[in-house]
Each structure stands twice: as C-alpha cells, then as structure tokens.
Design a protein around this motif. Structure first.
Motif, PDB file in Angstrom:
ATOM      1  N   TYR A 206      61.874  79.214  40.264  1.00 11.16           N
ATOM      2  CA  TYR A 206      62.670  78.296  39.517  1.00 11.16           C
ATOM      3  C   TYR A 206      63.984  78.981  38.748  1.00 11.16           C
ATOM      4  O   TYR A 206      64.807  78.246  38.386  1.00 11.16           O
ATOM      5  CB  TYR A 206      61.899  78.008  37.994  1.00 11.16           C
ATOM      6  N   HIS A 207      64.014  80.154  39.167  1.00 14.48           N
ATOM      7  CA  HIS A 207      65.430  80.811  38.794  1.00 14.48           C
ATOM      8  C   HIS A 207      66.585  80.461  39.611  1.00 14.48           C
ATOM      9  O   HIS A 207      67.587  80.333  39.273  1.00 14.48           O
ATOM     10  CB  HIS A 207      65.190  82.485  39.006  1.00 14.48           C
ATOM     11  N   ASP A 208      66.305  79.650  40.897  1.00 13.05           N
ATOM     12  CA  ASP A 208      67.309  79.214  41.707  1.00 13.05           C
ATOM     13  C   ASP A 208      67.922  77.805  41.189  1.00 13.05           C
ATOM     14  O   ASP A 208      68.939  77.109  41.899  1.00 13.05           O
ATOM     15  CB  ASP A 208      66.657  79.000  43.207  1.00 13.05           C
ATOM     16  N   TYR A 209      67.171  77.324  40.076  1.00 11.22           N
ATOM     17  CA  TYR A 209      67.531  75.777  39.870  1.00 11.22           C
ATOM     18  C   TYR A 209      67.838  75.806  38.461  1.00 11.22           C
ATOM     19  O   TYR A 209      67.566  76.775  37.535  1.00 11.22           O
ATOM     20  CB  TYR A 209      66.149  75.155  40.394  1.00 11.22           C
ATOM     21  N   SER A 210      68.461  74.558  38.120  1.00 13.64           N
ATOM     22  CA  SER A 210      69.015  74.489  36.909  1.00 13.64           C
ATOM     23  C   SER A 210      68.992  72.832  36.551  1.00 13.64           C
ATOM     24  O   SER A 210      68.786  72.123  37.474  1.00 13.64           O
ATOM     25  CB  SER A 210      70.223  75.288  36.503  1.00 13.64           C
ATOM     26  N   VAL A 211      68.950  72.876  35.191  1.00 16.30           N
ATOM     27  CA  VAL A 211      69.075  71.286  34.624  1.00 16.30           C
ATOM     28  C   VAL A 211      70.427  71.071  33.999  1.00 16.30           C
ATOM     29  O   VAL A 211      71.060  71.856  33.149  1.00 16.30           O
ATOM     30  CB  VAL A 211      67.900  70.879  33.759  1.00 16.30           C
ATOM     31  N   THR A 212      71.114  69.883  34.005  1.00 15.04           N
ATOM     32  CA  THR A 212      71.979  69.469  33.237  1.00 15.04           C
ATOM     33  C   THR A 212      71.782  68.193  32.635  1.00 15.04           C
ATOM     34  O   THR A 212      70.973  67.576  33.105  1.00 15.04           O
ATOM     35  CB  THR A 212      73.297  69.339  34.001  1.00 15.04           C
ATOM     36  N   GLN A 213      72.567  67.703  31.270  1.00 11.97           N
ATOM     37  CA  GLN A 213      72.179  66.592  30.660  1.00 11.97           C
ATOM     38  C   GLN A 213      73.638  66.219  30.279  1.00 11.97           C
ATOM     39  O   GLN A 213      74.548  66.744  29.693  1.00 11.97           O
ATOM     40  CB  GLN A 213      71.350  66.874  29.585  1.00 11.97           C
ATOM     41  N   HIS A 214      73.633  64.771  30.350  1.00 11.05           N
ATOM     42  CA  HIS A 214      74.937  64.343  29.562  1.00 11.05           C
ATOM     43  C   HIS A 214      75.100  64.470  28.330  1.00 11.05           C
ATOM     44  O   HIS A 214      74.277  64.532  27.635  1.00 11.05           O
ATOM     45  CB  HIS A 214      75.163  62.828  30.112  1.00 11.05           C
ATOM     46  N   ASP A 215      76.473  64.532  27.869  1.00  8.16           N
ATOM     47  CA  ASP A 215      76.517  64.867  26.403  1.00  8.16           C
ATOM     48  C   ASP A 215      76.195  63.922  25.719  1.00  8.16           C
ATOM     49  O   ASP A 215      75.286  64.106  24.494  1.00  8.16           O
ATOM     50  CB  ASP A 215      77.944  65.128  26.208  1.00  8.16           C
ATOM     51  N   VAL A 216      76.204  62.533  25.868  1.00  4.19           N
ATOM     52  CA  VAL A 216      75.613  61.644  25.043  1.00  4.19           C
ATOM     53  C   VAL A 216      73.962  61.466  24.887  1.00  4.19           C
ATOM     54  O   VAL A 216      73.847  61.063  23.978  1.00  4.19           O
ATOM     55  CB  VAL A 216      76.096  60.178  25.752  1.00  4.19           C
ATOM     56  N   LEU A 217      73.459  61.821  26.234  1.00  5.97           N
ATOM     57  CA  LEU A 217      71.803  61.862  26.029  1.00  5.97           C
ATOM     58  C   LEU A 217      71.416  63.256  25.412  1.00  5.97           C
ATOM     59  O   LEU A 217      70.698  63.313  24.552  1.00  5.97           O
ATOM     60  CB  LEU A 217      71.515  62.204  27.542  1.00  5.97           C
ATOM     61  N   ARG A 218      72.360  64.320  25.212  1.00 10.87           N
ATOM     62  CA  ARG A 218      72.292  65.527  24.434  1.00 10.87           C
ATOM     63  C   ARG A 218      72.355  64.983  23.119  1.00 10.87           C
ATOM     64  O   ARG A 218      71.463  65.351  21.859  1.00 10.87           O
ATOM     65  CB  ARG A 218      73.041  66.611  24.622  1.00 10.87           C
ATOM     66  N   ASP A 219      73.530  64.275  22.746  1.00 13.54           N
ATOM     67  CA  ASP A 219      73.563  63.807  21.076  1.00 13.54           C
ATOM     68  C   ASP A 219      72.352  62.979  20.749  1.00 13.54           C
ATOM     69  O   ASP A 219      71.996  63.009  19.878  1.00 13.54           O
ATOM     70  CB  ASP A 219      74.820  62.983  21.065  1.00 13.54           C
ATOM     71  N   LEU A 220      71.722  62.091  21.830  1.00 15.63           N
ATOM     72  CA  LEU A 220      70.905  61.303  21.285  1.00 15.63           C
ATOM     73  C   LEU A 220      69.402  62.058  21.074  1.00 15.63           C
ATOM     74  O   LEU A 220      68.756  61.851  19.938  1.00 15.63           O
ATOM     75  CB  LEU A 220      70.468  60.459  22.549  1.00 15.63           C
ATOM     76  N   ALA A 221      69.317  63.305  21.886  1.00 15.40           N
ATOM     77  CA  ALA A 221      68.020  64.049  21.706  1.00 15.40           C
ATOM     78  C   ALA A 221      68.380  64.749  20.055  1.00 15.40           C
ATOM     79  O   ALA A 221      67.418  65.013  19.379  1.00 15.40           O
ATOM     80  CB  ALA A 221      68.156  65.195  22.524  1.00 15.40           C
ATOM     81  N   LEU A 222      69.476  64.982  19.830  1.00 15.16           N
ATOM     82  CA  LEU A 222      69.841  65.872  18.634  1.00 15.16           C
ATOM     83  C   LEU A 222      69.683  64.878  17.437  1.00 15.16           C
ATOM     84  O   LEU A 222      69.139  64.945  16.437  1.00 15.16           O
ATOM     85  CB  LEU A 222      71.333  66.406  18.696  1.00 15.16           C
ATOM     86  N   HIS A 223      70.264  63.441  17.589  1.00 19.33           N
ATOM     87  CA  HIS A 223      69.938  62.570  16.540  1.00 19.33           C
ATOM     88  C   HIS A 223      68.387  62.300  16.477  1.00 19.33           C
ATOM     89  O   HIS A 223      68.005  62.089  15.337  1.00 19.33           O
ATOM     90  CB  HIS A 223      70.714  61.177  17.107  1.00 19.33           C
ATOM     91  N   MET A 224      67.741  62.167  17.271  1.00 21.71           N
ATOM     92  CA  MET A 224      66.482  61.734  17.053  1.00 21.71           C
ATOM     93  C   MET A 224      65.782  63.000  16.271  1.00 21.71           C
ATOM     94  O   MET A 224      64.627  62.707  15.543  1.00 21.71           O
ATOM     95  CB  MET A 224      65.738  61.316  18.550  1.00 21.71           C
ATOM     96  N   SER A 225      66.216  64.248  16.866  1.00 21.50           N
ATOM     97  CA  SER A 225      65.258  65.364  16.228  1.00 21.50           C
ATOM     98  C   SER A 225      65.763  65.813  14.789  1.00 21.50           C
ATOM     99  O   SER A 225      64.982  66.307  14.113  1.00 21.50           O
ATOM    100  CB  SER A 225      65.599  66.609  17.125  1.00 21.50           C
TER     101      SER A 225
END
Length: 765
Positions: free
Chosen positions: A428-447
């Motif tokens: 898994y060190h060879d791979y990574s994940v990204t997330q659109h800023d709006v989806l990140r804001d959504l996660a922060l908002h819900m948290s």
C-alpha cells in the motif's frame, strides 16, 4: 387490436380451461375502458404542451387507474401516442421523479440565446457520451455517466435525452427515468416497458410477462433507456432490458464495472467554465458585471474548485450581497468555513445525502478522510491502518470500504490503485488517495456538528502557524476526540499548551519545518494506537522531545515521513505493543550506524517493518534479525542498500519480503532460503542482482515472486523446480524464458510478462 384479441382467444380456446377464457375476456373489456381513459389523458397532455405553460424540467407521467384485483397478467396492444408514450419530444424533459434530486443541475443552456452547452469541457463530455450511446453492436449494452454528487451528471444526461441526433438515431424511442434511493423498481420497470413496447401491462400483480421480456418489443428498432440517480447494482440489474438493440445509459455516483461496458467520468470545470457557471448563479449572466470586483469574484469562484454544485449554491448565496459579504465569504471559504447558514444547508447538507445513506463503518471511514490536509495525497497505507485500528476492521474489509467509497466517487484512488492495490501481496505504500476539497469540507462539516470537546475528530482544517484559539479556550476540559489532527509549521516547546485526550487513538501531526518539538501531551495519550508524523517541508526534520514516546505502551503503529532519526540509544523503554513501523523519505544512516540497541527488546512484537525512499540507508542493523515476530519486511527505493543481513533466515515468521528498486543490491543472503513461511518475494528493479541463492527451492511455501526489471539475472537455481507452492511469477520477457522448464513441473505456475511502467507520481505532493 381486434385481430390480436381474436388470436389470443383462439389460442386460449384450444389450450386453456373455460374459466380462464372468461377471465381473459373480462380483462379485455377492462383494458378497453382503461385505454379509453388513457387516450383522453393523452389528449389532455397534448393540449398542455404549449411551451409557455410548461416550466423547465416538468415531467408528464401518464396516470393509470388501479390494476384489476383478479385475473391473469397479459399485455394488450395500444396505439402509441405521438412520438412515444410519456416522453414526446415537444415536452421538456422530466425532472428527477421520485425522491429529492441528488444533483444540483448545472445550467447548461443559454436560455435567453437558445445556445448550447456552456464550456468546451462539457461539450466534449456530451460528444463522448453520444459516441458511447450511438455505437451499435446489435445486442444490448449498458454504458454509464458517473461522478461525485453535484458534478453535473443529470444535466449531461438531460442534454443527451434532448439531443436531436440522439432522438433521430433511436427514432424518438428514448426514455428517461429517475430511480432514486427509495424507488419502486417494479413500477419503474413496468412503466418503461409500457413505453418501450407500446403495451399496457394488465393483471393481478401488474407484472411483465417473462416471455415478452425475452422476445423484446414488436418494433425491433433501437431503444435508449436513461436511468438517472441509480444507487446500487441491484437496482441497475433489475431495470436493464436485455433484448437486442436496447441501450441503457445509467447515471450514478457509482461505476458498476461488472455490468457497465463503458463509463464517462465527469470532469470538474476549468477556470473559465467555472467562472461562467458561478456568474450565472450570482449575477444572472455569464461574466463578471462591470460594477463588481472582478478579482474578488474570481477568488470566491476559485474556492469552489470547479465543482458545479458548489459554484451554483455559493454563487446563488451571494447574489445581491454587498462587497463586504463577498470578502467575508472569500475569507471563510479559504479557511474551510461555511459562508452562511444557507451555504451549509444548501451545499453541505445536500451533499451529505451521499454519506448518510452509507452503512455505519463506511460512513465513519469517509468522515476520517477529513482529518488529512487539503490538496495532499493521503498514503493508502496510513488510511487503511487507521481504519483497521479504530474501526476494528481486518485488511480485506478495510480495502472493501475503500473501494466502496471510490465507487461512490467520495474519494479518488491514485496510481491505478483500484486495479493493483487489491492484489493479495500489494504494498500500500505505492498508492495514495485524494479527495475533492468540497468533499473534504463535507466530512469536516459532518464531523463538526458536536461541540468542540465532544467531537469524535478534532481537526485543524488548514495549516496555521499556531494551534486554534478555540482549542486553547477549551483546554481546561478533556477532549473526547478519537482522532486528533494538527497541521502547523515549525513548533517549539513554547508553542504548545497542555491538553487532555483520554480517548484519542490516532494522532496525526502534519507540519513543514526542519525542526519540530513533539507536544508533551503525547505522553498522556494512554490509549494512542497510531501515531503519524508527516513533514511537508523541503528538508528532513529533526525531532525534539523524543522522550514523549516512552510512555506510549499501547502504540501499535508508527508512520514517520521526511524525518531525520537521531542515533539509537543502547537501551530504551520497550514499546511492547508496537506492531508496525513505516519510515518514508527519512534520513536513517546516522541513526543506524554502529547502533548497539537490542531491537528485539525495544520492539518485542513488531510484525511489519517498511523503509521507503530512505536513500542513505546502506545496511540494516543485524539486530533486526532478532525480532522473531517480524512477518513482513519492505525495503524500497533505497538506492545505497548493498546487502541484507546475513542472518535474515532467523526470521522464522517472515512471510513477505520486499526488496525492490534497490539498484545497489547485488545478492540475497543464502539464509533467505531458510524462511520456511515466506509466501511472497519481491526483488523487482534490483538491476544489479546477478543470481539467486542455490537453495531457493527450499522455500516450499513461496506463492509469488515479482522479479521484473532484473536485467542482469541470467539464470535460475536448479532447485527452483521444487517450488511446488509457486503459483505466480511476474517478470520481463527475457526472464520468462528462464521459467519454461519450471512451468513443466510446477502444476499451477503462471508466468506473467509485465508491462514496462515508469511512474514519478511520488515526486509530486
């Protein structure tokens, strides 16, 4: 119709009992009455089709009376209304019928000018979908449009539905239906079939006769069915018609690779397109008005990151607002805050529907994504490990959740992780994940719905030079967060203040500096299981206050990135529960050179050791071979590593050994052949490796070898034919020739010739 009825009656008279024939005749009479009512309804609809009286996106469903209570299901032919039943071309396309629409439609038409799609990117998307839809293979096919919520999927599907070339290609047999989460699939399927076949389904259960579905409609011309807002594979499987010439276009956040042959993924808007959409929402025109502050408008639009939903909702919320409100909006958005209650309600809460429908652990895993910095790749290994620790998941289940979130477009996998990271022995060190800023804001908002001290995740949304003031105001009460994420620059001892985290299990320290003082409150985090330190600075950081580690008796996982490790002391307090150490882009050699630390005493339960891109690593300390609990060692991109410890064979629990992209490595120690539990060996891109140990055949449990780009390896040990458990070898074409003899005697061996792949994505933040 009379001929059809007589034909049915003649068949039933020969093959059916008399009471069945009587029932069919009664149904025929009821059908004729219903047809009369339907024809009158069609006439009423036709009278309402004048454009001024029909608002945009108005649906015209044909209401049928309740089904008869008794009788055998059958189909009675009905002459279709003009241009297809329920979806005439003169009528505006339907709205998202059942349930609340999940996509905020992007205004793609210039209504005042009668123009086409806004922006070249959207035009390209439409043309690509048209190509998928209009390509003909003779049979049935399912193609798709997918993208995150608010990315304009429905708008694009509507454009396909209204397109004159599409309608002409399918002879006006194009049908649009919205599915939604709580859809009645039988009703939708029956409605579509009535439109496709020009038949009304009658009977006790309003079920479509199976023989009709198999034969298909009487008219053998091509048919296009557009299914919008599909939420699951089971829904799609129920609604796909599998007769020749039927094309289904499915619109969803998901990709459905097992059923959909081709998928167009929605692209985010470019700067010019995004500004045009934003201005349409904010000013009712496609450009910035002369009276507006052009720079400020562009700054606010840029914070929407090209997402149509965000552009429309945020733009509309600022319509007719004074410049001071615009400036406040820009500042709030740049800090990751909402610009108003309306913004939260219309954007984040609307998009939250994509998350609220997830199962409990999947939803929590999505919310965890907000704990990582904006616009940074999230190491897949870190993410999976956190999920395993705090959600009590095993590795396959954590990966399954990752794929579910990816298929729902709630995150993006980088480096082809979807296809490669699912391999049983993938790193898994060879791979990574990204997330659109709006989806990140959504996660922060819900948290962030709970009060600060009660939140399950305590996160700094953006990098700041000091800790948030509200944290300091609330520091006298314990924080109940399970995950704590801090993002700063350089931190000195005086920059920290004492906080209490009695329930914290994960601490993520993101920073950018060459010196970093570890917070003293780490020593009080008695339940801490995972500690992640990531330095985004240009040089490795020296850590101070390392004594904070000594009390972390429950720590299970440690990730250090771009850190300069100090010389290891001769003895220290054991981290008795530490299972996993990952060192990425770290400077190690000074810390290991001449070290006499007994690693087996310091890390008595260590099972996984990963060292990646540590270019100054020349050798592993011999005491590594005393850690009898080690199950996996991964050494990658360590360009100065010349050899492995001679006593490596003492690691009797080792099942995975990766030594790849280590160009200075010229041999493996013979003791490797004593690793009786070894299942996976990766020596790929070790370009100076000239041979393998002669006793390689003693690895009786070895299942897979990856040896691509080992160009100097000219022969295999004779004992390699004894690798009876070996099932998969990945290598270059030249090396594959060496395995031909072994293939004859190893029954299940598959030799795969790898494609050349040169990837420098790791160089980019």
């Amino acid at each position: 119709m009379e001929a059809a009825d007589k034909g049915i009656e003649r068949w039933l008279a020969r093959h059916a009992p008399a009471h069945v024939l009587d029932g069919v005749r009664r149904l025929r009479d009821e059908a004729e009455a219903r047809i009369g009512r339907l024809e009158r309804r069609v006439e009423e609809v036709a009278a309402m089709q004048a454009p001024p009286t029909i608002p945009p996106a108005m649906s015209l469903p044909v209401a049928l009376p309740p089904p008869p209570s008794k009788g055998m299901a059958m189909a009675v032919e009905v002459a279709p209304p003009t241009k297809g039943m329920g979806m005439p071309m003169e009528v505006a396309p339907p709205t998202k019928g059942m349930g609340i629409p999940m996509d905020f439609d992007l205004p793609c038409e210039e209504e005042s000018k009668g123009g086409g799609l806004v922006g070249s990117g959207v035009k390209v998307g439409k043309e690509r979908v048209k190509e998928m839809v209009m390509s003909s293979g003779g049979g049935w096919e399912v193609v798709g449009i997918c993208g995150m919520g608010g990315s304009g999927k429905t708008t694009l599907a509507m454009e396909i539905y209204k397109d004159q070339k599409i309608q002409g290609y399918f002879n006006n047999r194009v049908f649009f239906e919205t599915v939604s989460q709580s859809a009645n699939l039988e009703t939708i399927k029956m409605k579509l079939w009535e439109q496709i076949s020009s038949n009304i389904v009658l009977g006790a259960y309003n079920q479509i006769p199976e023989w009709q579905l198999k034969l298909g409609p009487r008219d053998r011309g091509p048919v296009l069915v557009i299914l919008d807002d599909v939420w699951s594979l089971s829904q799609l499987e129920e609604l796909v018609f599998k007769f020749p010439g039927c094309k289904t276009l499915v619109v969803s956040r998901l990709k459905f690779p097992t059923l959909v042959s081709r998928t167009y993924e929605m692209k985010l808007l470019g700067d010019e397109e995004a500004l045009s959409v934003f201005c349409s929402a904010a000013f009712n025109q496609e450009s910035v008005p002369q009276t507006a502050d052009k720079k400020l408008v562009k700054q606010v639009a840029a914070e929407c990151r090209g997402l149509p939903l965000a552009l429309k909702v945020i733009g509309a919320s600022l319509r007719d607002q004074p410049p001071m409100i615009w400036l406040s909006a820009k500042n709030r958005l740049s800090r990751g805050e909402s610009i108003s209650d309306s913004h939260e309600t219309k954007l984040l809460e609307r998009m939250a529907a994509s998350v609220e429908c997830l199962s409990g652990k999947v939803r929590e895993c999505f919310l965890d994504l907000g704990c990582f910095p904006e616009d940074k790749k999230i190491p897949l290994d870190v993410l999976i490990n956190i999920w395993m620790e705090i959600h009590d998941l095993d590795k396959p289940d954590a990966f399954a959740i990752l794929m579910e979130l990816s298929n729902k477009n709630l995150l993006t996998l980088v480096n082809d992780a979807q296809n490669k990271a699912g391999d049983l022995y993938s790193n898994y060190h060879d791979y990574s994940v990204t997330q659109h800023d709006v989806l990140r804001d959504l996660a922060l908002h819900m948290s962030g719905r709970d009060s600060l001290n009660k939140r399950r995740r305590l996160v700094m949304p953006r990098r700041e030079e000091s800790l948030p003031r509200d944290w300091q105001r609330n520091k006298d009460l314990p924080f109940e967060a399970q995950i704590v994420s801090i993002h700063t620059g350089e931190m000195k001892e005086s920059d920290w203040f004492q906080m209490s985290f009695p329930k914290a299990e994960v601490l993520i320290l993101n920073f950018a500096s060459s010196v970093y003082y570890l917070p003293s409150f780490i020593a009080t985090m008695q339940n801490l299981k995972a500690l992640v330190l990531i330095n985004y600075g240009t040089t490795s950081a020296a850590l101070d206050n390392l004594s904070a580690f000594t009390t972390l008796s429950d720590l299970r996982s440690l990730w250090l990135e771009k850190i300069t490790l100090p010389p290891l002391p001769k003895s220290t307090i054991p981290l008795k529960n530490l299972r996993k150490i990952s060192l990425v882009l770290c400077e190690l050699n000074n810390s290991l050179r001449g070290s006499t630390m007994d690693l087996s005493m310091t890390f008595p339960r260590l099972s996984n050791l990963t060292i990646d891109h540590c270019v100054d690593l020349k050798e592993l300390p011999p005491s590594v071979c005393e850690i009898s609990s080690l199950e996996s060692i991964s050494l990658s991109n360590c360009h100065d590593l010349t050899e492995l410890p001679y006593e490596l064979g003492k690691l009797h629990c080792l099942s995975i050994l990766r030594v790849y992209a280590c160009p200075a490595l010229w041999k493996l120690p013979p003791s490797v052949c004593s690793l009786k539990r070894l299942k996976y060996l990766d020596i790929s891109q070790c370009i100076n490796l000239t041979d393998l140990p002669e006793e390689l055949g003693h690895l009786t449990n070895l299942e897979k070898i990856d040896m691509r780009e080992c160009s100097r390896l000219r022969s295999l040990p004779r004992s390699s034919s004894s690798l009876k458990s070996l099932g998969h070898v990945v290598c270059d074409e030249e090396t594959a020739m060496l395995w031909r003899e072994a293939e004859q005697v190893i029954p299940d061996l598959r030799v795969q010739v790898a494609e050349e792949c040169y990837n420098l994505d790791w160089l980019v933040d």
